[in-house]
Design a protein around this motif. Structure first.
Motif, mmCIF file in Angstrom:
data_model
loop_
_atom_site.group_PDB
_atom_site.id
_atom_site.type_symbol
_atom_site.label_atom_id
_atom_site.label_comp_id
_atom_site.label_asym_id
_atom_site.label_seq_id
_atom_site.Cartn_x
_atom_site.Cartn_y
_atom_site.Cartn_z
ATOM 1 N N ASN A 79 -34.062 29.447 9.552
ATOM 2 C CA ASN A 79 -34.946 29.659 10.699
ATOM 3 C C ASN A 79 -36.369 29.198 10.361
ATOM 4 O O ASN A 79 -36.846 29.377 9.234
ATOM 5 C CB ASN A 79 -34.952 31.125 11.099
ATOM 6 C CG ASN A 79 -33.612 31.593 11.632
ATOM 7 O OD1 ASN A 79 -32.812 30.772 12.099
ATOM 8 N ND2 ASN A 79 -33.359 32.889 11.558
ATOM 9 N N ARG A 97 -40.348 29.577 11.122
ATOM 10 C CA ARG A 97 -41.343 30.531 11.638
ATOM 11 C C ARG A 97 -42.696 30.143 11.048
ATOM 12 O O ARG A 97 -42.847 30.124 9.822
ATOM 13 C CB ARG A 97 -40.979 31.956 11.248
ATOM 14 C CG ARG A 97 -41.986 33.015 11.691
ATOM 15 C CD ARG A 97 -41.558 34.383 11.171
ATOM 16 N NE ARG A 97 -42.537 35.396 11.450
ATOM 17 C CZ ARG A 97 -42.583 36.127 12.566
ATOM 18 N NH1 ARG A 97 -41.644 35.927 13.501
ATOM 19 N NH2 ARG A 97 -43.498 37.038 12.757
ATOM 20 N N GLN A 98 -43.657 29.826 11.944
ATOM 21 C CA GLN A 98 -44.973 29.377 11.455
ATOM 22 C C GLN A 98 -46.046 29.685 12.498
ATOM 23 O O GLN A 98 -45.816 29.568 13.700
ATOM 24 C CB GLN A 98 -44.967 27.872 11.150
ATOM 25 C CG GLN A 98 -46.271 27.371 10.542
ATOM 26 C CD GLN A 98 -46.145 25.963 10.008
ATOM 27 O OE1 GLN A 98 -45.080 25.577 9.500
ATOM 28 N NE2 GLN A 98 -47.213 25.198 10.108
ATOM 29 N N GLN A 99 -47.189 30.076 11.976
ATOM 30 C CA GLN A 99 -48.361 30.317 12.828
ATOM 31 C C GLN A 99 -49.090 28.996 13.028
ATOM 32 O O GLN A 99 -49.523 28.349 12.070
ATOM 33 C CB GLN A 99 -49.306 31.345 12.179
ATOM 34 C CG GLN A 99 -50.502 31.705 13.034
ATOM 35 C CD GLN A 99 -50.119 32.569 14.211
ATOM 36 O OE1 GLN A 99 -49.262 33.456 14.092
ATOM 37 N NE2 GLN A 99 -50.737 32.335 15.348
ATOM 38 N N LEU A 154 -47.529 31.891 17.324
ATOM 39 C CA LEU A 154 -46.452 32.058 16.347
ATOM 40 C C LEU A 154 -45.189 31.393 16.895
ATOM 41 O O LEU A 154 -44.589 31.862 17.868
ATOM 42 C CB LEU A 154 -46.202 33.539 16.077
ATOM 43 C CG LEU A 154 -45.142 33.864 15.026
ATOM 44 C CD1 LEU A 154 -45.523 33.260 13.678
ATOM 45 C CD2 LEU A 154 -44.972 35.388 14.900
ATOM 46 N N ASN A 198 -41.296 30.263 16.617
ATOM 47 C CA ASN A 198 -40.018 30.613 16.000
ATOM 48 C C ASN A 198 -38.950 29.661 16.525
ATOM 49 O O ASN A 198 -38.721 29.592 17.739
ATOM 50 C CB ASN A 198 -39.623 32.056 16.320
ATOM 51 C CG ASN A 198 -40.558 33.058 15.670
ATOM 52 O OD1 ASN A 198 -40.490 33.275 14.468
ATOM 53 N ND2 ASN A 198 -41.438 33.671 16.472
#
Length: 739
Positions: free
Chosen positions: A186, A188-190, A206, A208
């Motif tokens: 997966n 997921r990063q800001q 954010l 996803n």
């Protein structure tokens, strides 16, 4: 002979002191002085850069797979756009290496870091610290990039570039960016973007993306300044996960009249033009304006533009008549102003003739003037144009200038002129002439003024009814016989001939009024008067109510003085013994007390101040100061003394004490003045007792400057004399040599 040690230590002569001063001056002008000033904090060079402050580095978190080189951005927040930001990695990573730090193209506050994690180091986290500064400035505090190392990588795939196209400043365009995760982990990063781009979704930034899944990323482009924009959005550390955002901002408005030429309105003397702006957006916008100081009042500081074309007038006042070359700077708050040039030529001379204080400003009315006498009046010429007006006058007879008229009028200036009328018997009746003023070289008059007067004929009286006869008593008789009374009156009147003044001469018949008039006013019935007949009561009343004399102020000075009683002569007499005639006709009321205690308060070279006491119950009264002047009667060549009001006198009042200031007086001059009180109904009091005042001699600085110059020369000469004397051999040996 050798100087003593004590003399060698304390020896100082004027010559040696002079050499020391010269040496210090040479050192101050040498390159050593410049180096000294730089070394010890002298003045900074004017071309040194200003201190822009310290940028603020932005920390961030990233996720990096082991064993693969990745690139990520570091950035700093700035408060200005004119300084280039430099980055320095202050703390190196422990589980990898920094291969390069490069400037991000198109950004002054971003840099791209190339990082290679070491797969042999068994750690899951790493970090590096960096600082930022403006070029030549101070470094900021440390900001860190926290790196998470993973064994499995998510494979992010995004378009390489997304274009927002051309967008007007102030408008917005939203684009969707598809994001695909081809990996087994997966994602997921800001995320973070900078203006003029902003994230629409996800709203919190954010992102996803599940493994083997897809997501949508929405970005808004809202330009605030014209020109191209771009931004690299890194979702992963490889090229497939980087998208370039581009857009071009167009101005929200355009200037249809980059050059506004002001045209002259001949009637109002104003210059005006139209500034045309077009708003290309779909909503109103507000423009801020800065402009040249000459355009203050003609240009607004803020313009509201509705969609479409907008016209705004630019009007210069009539008082601003000089050529103009100005600028208007319009901006939308984006720091990219647009300029409009405003120009206007010189305003030609424009003349206006007017009489101050009169409703009909272009009519000069002298009123009633007796033939053989004169009267004067003033008017003014104003040049409301922007060039000097060269004047030429056309003045008909019987009018004359009392003083030589000005030949030119400067722009926006006013000159005052005085005219006199000198009618003769042939001019008796109404006078209606016109004063015309031409500009030199012009065939048509630039301005004109009507000159009006009513000239009265000065004829000798043909009837004894023109004389003042004694009053009738209560029983209808006079105190003297009619014949004697008539003879005495005739002999004292210079206008009666010998025939009318003789004892046997009968008086002329007087027409009898109608019966209706006699019934209403018995005293109006006049009958033939016989010299030996006793007058009737009504007849005596008619004689007493005879025709009045001509106004003394309209007669010649000699005739006017002969008609004065001793008391009247004393009232008009000045301290120097001159008998002055009134300069203006006044309605004198003996019921008004006259000003008292007129005295000099102070005198200067160009003005005097006087004090006097106002009459009792004089609230609401105004006051005038009259000055005795001498003018020449052009008909007789005699000097006439006139009590003329001082129009520019200034008054201040404290209870009944009145202080008057008379300005614009010549120096070292004796002046005779008196004061007059005027009630709200326009009635004047008898004049005060006149006094004699004198202006002072002006200060002459010529001799003061000459004296100071002589003192300076004497001081310099004495200094050099002492210097020469101290260098004489006998004095030198006596003071400085041990005998």
């Amino acid at each position: 002979m050798i100087p003593r040690k004590s003399d060698r230590q304390t020896w100082t002569s004027p010559a040696r002191g002079l050499w020391i001063v010269l040496a210090l001056l040479l050192v101050a002008g040498s390159p050593f002085s410049a180096g000294y000033a730089q070394l010890f904090g002298g003045r900074e060079e004017e071309n040194e850069p200003r201190d822009l402050g310290i940028p603020k580095p932005v920390p961030r978190k990233i996720e990096v797979p082991r064993g693969q080189p990745v690139k990520f951005e570091i950035a700093a927040e700035t408060g200005t756009t004119i300084g280039q930001v430099e980055f320095l990695v202050r703390e190196l990573p422990r589980a990898g290496k920094v291969l390069a730090v490069d400037k991000t193209p198109g950004f002054f506050n971003r840099a791209t870091v190339t990082y290679l994690p070491d797969p042999s180091i068994p750690v899951n986290v790493d970090s590096l610290g960096f600082v930022a500064r403006y070029r030549g400035g101070r470094f900021s505090s440390i900001a860190r990039v926290d790196i998470t190392l993973t064994n499995e990588a998510s494979e992010i795939l995004v378009p390489s570039a997304v274009s927002f196209g051309k967008v007007r400043v102030g408008e917005s365009v939203v684009k969707s960016i598809p994001v695909s995760n081809l990996g087994e982990k997966n994602f997921r990063q800001q995320l973070a973007v900078s203006a003029p781009f902003s994230l629409v979704s996800p709203a919190d930034g954010l992102l996803n993306v599940p493994a083997q899944g897809k997501a949508q990323l929405s970005v808004r482009y809202t330009p605030q300044r014209t020109g191209p924009s771009q931004f690299f959005l890194y979702l992963s550390q490889d090229q497939a996960g980087t998208v370039q955002l581009t857009g071009e901002a167009l101005a929200a408005y355009s200037i249809d009249t980059p050059q506004v030429v002001l045209a002259l309105d001949a009637e109002s003397s104003e210059r005006s033009g139209v500034l045309t702006l077009t708003n290309h957006s779909k909503s109103p916008i507000i423009l801020n304006a800065r402009f040249s100081s000459r355009l203050s009042g003609a240009v607004k500081t803020e313009y509201i533009l509705r969609p479409g074309k907008n016209d705004f007038p630019i009007v210069l006042s009539a008082t601003d008549s000089a050529p103009i070359e100005g600028l208007i700077e319009l901006s939308l708050g984006d720091g990219m102003p647009q300029t409009v040039r405003v120009s206007g030529g010189n305003v030609p001379a424009r003349l206006m003739l007017e009489v101050p204080g009169e409703i009909s400003g272009n009519v000069l009315n002298f009123g009633q003037v007796v033939a053989g006498t004169n009267a004067d009046a003033g008017f003014q010429i104003t040049n409301s144009g922007g060039t000097v007006a060269q004047l030429r006058y056309d003045l008909p007879s019987p009018f004359q200038f009392l003083t030589p008229p000005e030949s030119s009028v400067a722009p926006q200036q006013t000159i005052k002129l005085h005219l006199g009328i000198f009618p003769k018997e042939a001019n008796a009746g109404g006078v209606n002439e016109k004063l015309q003023v031409y500009l030199v070289g012009a065939d048509q008059p630039a301005a004109s003024m009507a000159l009006l007067a009513n000239v009265l004929s000065m004829q000798k009286p043909a009837s004894i009814l023109d004389q003042e006869l004694p009053q009738a008593t209560e029983n209808g008789t006079t105190a003297q016989e009619p014949a004697a009374t008539i003879t005495g009156a005739a002999s004292s009147n210079p206008y009666l001939t010998e025939e009318t003044s003789g004892p046997d001469t009968a008086a002329p018949e007087v027409p009898v009024s109608s019966s209706e008039e006699s019934a209403e006013s018995p005293s109006a019935v006049l009958e033939t008067i016989e010299p030996d007949a006793a007058p009737q009561k009504n007849t005596a009343s008619a004689i007493v109510r005879s025709k009045p004399k001509v106004d003394p102020s309209l007669m010649r000075s000699s005739d006017w003085e002969r008609g004065l009683t001793p008391a009247e002569r004393r009232a008009q007499q000045s301290p120097s013994g001159f008998v002055g005639r009134p300069g203006v006709e006044r309605d004198i009321s003996l019921g008004i007390g006259r000003p008292e205690d007129l005295a000099l308060e102070s005198a200067r070279s160009d003005q005097v101040k006087v004090l006097f006491t106002a009459p009792r119950n004089s609230d609401g009264f105004t006051f005038e100061i009259e000055m005795l002047i001498s003018i020449v009667d052009f008909e007789t060549g005699q000097t006439v003394h006139v009590w003329q009001p001082v129009r520019n006198a200034k008054f201040s009042r404290t209870d009944r004490m009145i202080r008057a200031t008379i300005p614009d007086l010549p120096p070292v001059t004796s002046i005779e003045i008196r004061a007059v009180a005027i009630n709200p109904q326009g009635q004047s009091s008898p004049a005060s007792e006149p006094i004699l005042v004198r202006t002072e001699l002006p200060m002459d600085w010529t001799y003061i400057y000459l004296g100071l110059g002589i003192l300076v020369l004497l001081a310099v000469g004495f200094f050099f004399f002492r210097l020469w004397r101290n260098r004489q051999s006998d004095i030198y040996q006596a003071q400085y040599v041990d005998l």
